[in-house]
Design an enzyme around this catalytic site. Structure first.
Site, mmCIF file in Angstrom:
data_model
loop_
_atom_site.group_PDB
_atom_site.id
_atom_site.type_symbol
_atom_site.label_atom_id
_atom_site.label_comp_id
_atom_site.label_asym_id
_atom_site.label_seq_id
_atom_site.Cartn_x
_atom_site.Cartn_y
_atom_site.Cartn_z
ATOM 1 C CG ASP A 1 -18.633 17.293 -18.131
ATOM 2 O OD1 ASP A 1 -19.853 17.295 -18.427
ATOM 3 O OD2 ASP A 1 -17.890 18.274 -18.305
ATOM 4 C CE1 TYR B 1 -22.313 23.351 -11.894
ATOM 5 C CE2 TYR B 1 -23.761 24.819 -13.131
ATOM 6 C CZ TYR B 1 -22.543 24.185 -12.977
ATOM 7 O OH TYR B 1 -21.544 24.387 -13.905
ATOM 8 C CG HIS C 1 -23.279 24.958 -22.241
ATOM 9 N ND1 HIS C 1 -23.888 23.758 -22.540
ATOM 10 C CD2 HIS C 1 -22.605 24.756 -21.067
ATOM 11 C CE1 HIS C 1 -23.606 22.880 -21.597
ATOM 12 N NE2 HIS C 1 -22.832 23.450 -20.687
ATOM 13 N NE ARG D 1 -16.700 20.510 -23.144
ATOM 14 C CZ ARG D 1 -17.308 20.306 -21.971
ATOM 15 N NH1 ARG D 1 -18.354 19.487 -21.899
ATOM 16 N NH2 ARG D 1 -16.882 20.903 -20.886
ATOM 17 C CD GLU E 1 -25.689 19.861 -18.391
ATOM 18 O OE1 GLU E 1 -25.477 20.425 -19.483
ATOM 19 O OE2 GLU E 1 -24.768 19.500 -17.632
ATOM 20 C CD GLN F 1 -22.589 15.758 -20.708
ATOM 21 O OE1 GLN F 1 -23.008 15.121 -21.690
ATOM 22 N NE2 GLN F 1 -21.294 15.944 -20.496
ATOM 23 C CG HIS G 1 -25.888 23.986 -17.399
ATOM 24 N ND1 HIS G 1 -25.140 24.229 -16.273
ATOM 25 C CD2 HIS G 1 -25.100 23.231 -18.197
ATOM 26 C CE1 HIS G 1 -23.959 23.663 -16.377
ATOM 27 N NE2 HIS G 1 -23.908 23.046 -17.547
#
Length: 402
Positions: free
Chosen positions: A302, A239, A163, A138, A367, A340, A237
């Protein structure tokens, strides 16, 4: 198709012509039909090429497909190292759409969240498996200042920029090619982001290389150059769910090698503070399950973990994850200053892939990155890239079992 095809002098006369002439005519006709079939195959938009490569005792395989997304085509590379590991990579978005890894019994399963087909990634609101940029994470109010000039970026996360914006690198078509190595296979992608794209200054050329090795490592390297001062923060990114999506990730054991993290406000923007993790539910220097203390974190994890407080080119071990049920392990190495950790808090059950619904905490993200909102925090490591400089970022995933 060549317009001269119908003019080729191929004729079959009456049955009284000599036998050798008949044979010649039949031979020519077979050649013509084979060429015609080949031309039809090459026009197929879903073209697939497959190649097997014997490398000592390792059997590398690569298959390349072209898939239509709107009025353009993406290349999809299927790489297999012959040692139980496979990866599927799309030139649309630089996306890892599948990552197949064996468990302790040798059973291979996909361990990343994704969609059922590549075209669905064009509406990838979760950034599943994507390469994100120009700036991962961000930027407060989508605004930053560089050399006295204020730049306004696209806002796609409330009042903030996330992003790279709504049309970031994860929704771009990259030029891509396969490269055969001695002990690995590589896919090299290139994307030119023009000056002003999503509000960023400078023409930025990015080269992204994916590499699958014969010992079950997946390596990523970003390189970028600009013709004007700009900011940059590129990462993957993905998952992950080491159970193969049989359960959520709250039972996964996690280690993060970081003494500090950056606290955030209600909009998940760092406050500028570097806070120690010791004595808090953010401390993963010793193994804890993801779900063990998540209830103490409003909204879930997060957060940006500070592995080193300045940039250098040293690849360091940032994190390790273990899933007891499958025995799978994943070690994460990178040369960026931070990582992250995201516990899949915004997965909302609206996506179902291959019968599996992606509810909250179905996947986790690690990340590697520059700090979030670094362009607006002078004490954070710089995210600036100048003309004549080269940005590099290396990420390595090592997979194994216990």
């Amino acid at each position: 198709m060549n317009g001269n095809t119908e003019k080729m002098p191929i004729t079959v006369k009456d049955a009284n012509q000599p036998m050798d002439m008949k044979k010649n005519n039949l031979k020519i006709m077979r050649i013509f039909l084979a060429l015609f079939a080949g031309m039809l195959w090459s026009c197929n938009s879903q073209k697939t090429e497959e190649k097997e490569m014997e490398k000592e005792e390792i059997n590398f395989k690569v298959k390349v497909q072209e898939v239509a997304i709107g009025d353009q085509k993406a290349k999809v590379f299927h790489l297999s190292n012959g040692n139980g590991m496979e990866v599927e990579i799309s030139s649309f978005g630089g996306i890892i759409s599948k990552l197949i890894v064996p468990d302790r019994d040798g059973k291979p399963e996909n361990i990343v969240l994704g969609y059922e087909n590549i075209a669905q990634y064009d509406t990838n609101q979760y950034f599943l498996g994507a390469s994100v940029g120009r700036y991962a994470n961000r930027i407060a109010k989508g605004k930053f200042e560089l050399d006295g000039k204020v730049y306004q970026l696209a806002k796609n996360n409330g009042e903030n920029h996330l992003h790279g914006g709504p049309l970031g690198f994860n929704r771009k078509f990259w030029d891509a090619e396969f490269i055969e190595g001695k002990d690995s296979m590589k896919v090299k992608m290139t994307y030119l982001s023009p000056d002003g794209e999503e509000g960023y200054p400078g023409n930025l050329t990015t080269v992204l290389t994916f590499e699958l090795t014969n010992d079950n490592k997946l390596l990523l390297e970003f390189q970028a150059e600009t013709d004007q001062a700009t900011i940059i923060n590129l990462t993957h990114h993905g998952y992950f769910n080491l159970s193969g999506m049989k359960e959520d990730v709250l039972g996964h054991e996690l280690v993060i090698n970081a003494a500090k993290y950056t606290p955030v406000d209600a909009g998940l923007i760092p406050t500028g503070e570097l806070a120690p993790v010791v004595g808090t539910p953010f401390d993963f220097n010793e193994a804890h399950t993801i779900g063990e203390r998540i209830g103490q974190i409003p909204g879930g994890y997060d957060h940006n973990y500070v592995v080193k407080e300045k940039h250098d080119k040293n690849l360091v071990k940032m994190a390790e994850v273990y899933h007891a049920g499958s025995g799978r392990t994943m070690e994460l190495f990178a040369d960026s200053p931070a990582v992250q950790f995201y516990s899949g808090n915004f997965l909302d059950g609206k996506q179902t892939t291959n019968g599996i619904t992606y509810n909250k905490h179905m996947g986790f993200c690690l990340e590697p990155q520059t700090f979030p909102n670094a362009p607006n925090e002078p004490t954070f490591p710089t995210a600036r890239l100048n003309p004549g400089e080269k940005y590099t970022h290396r990420i390595a995933y090592h997979f194994g079992v216990r």
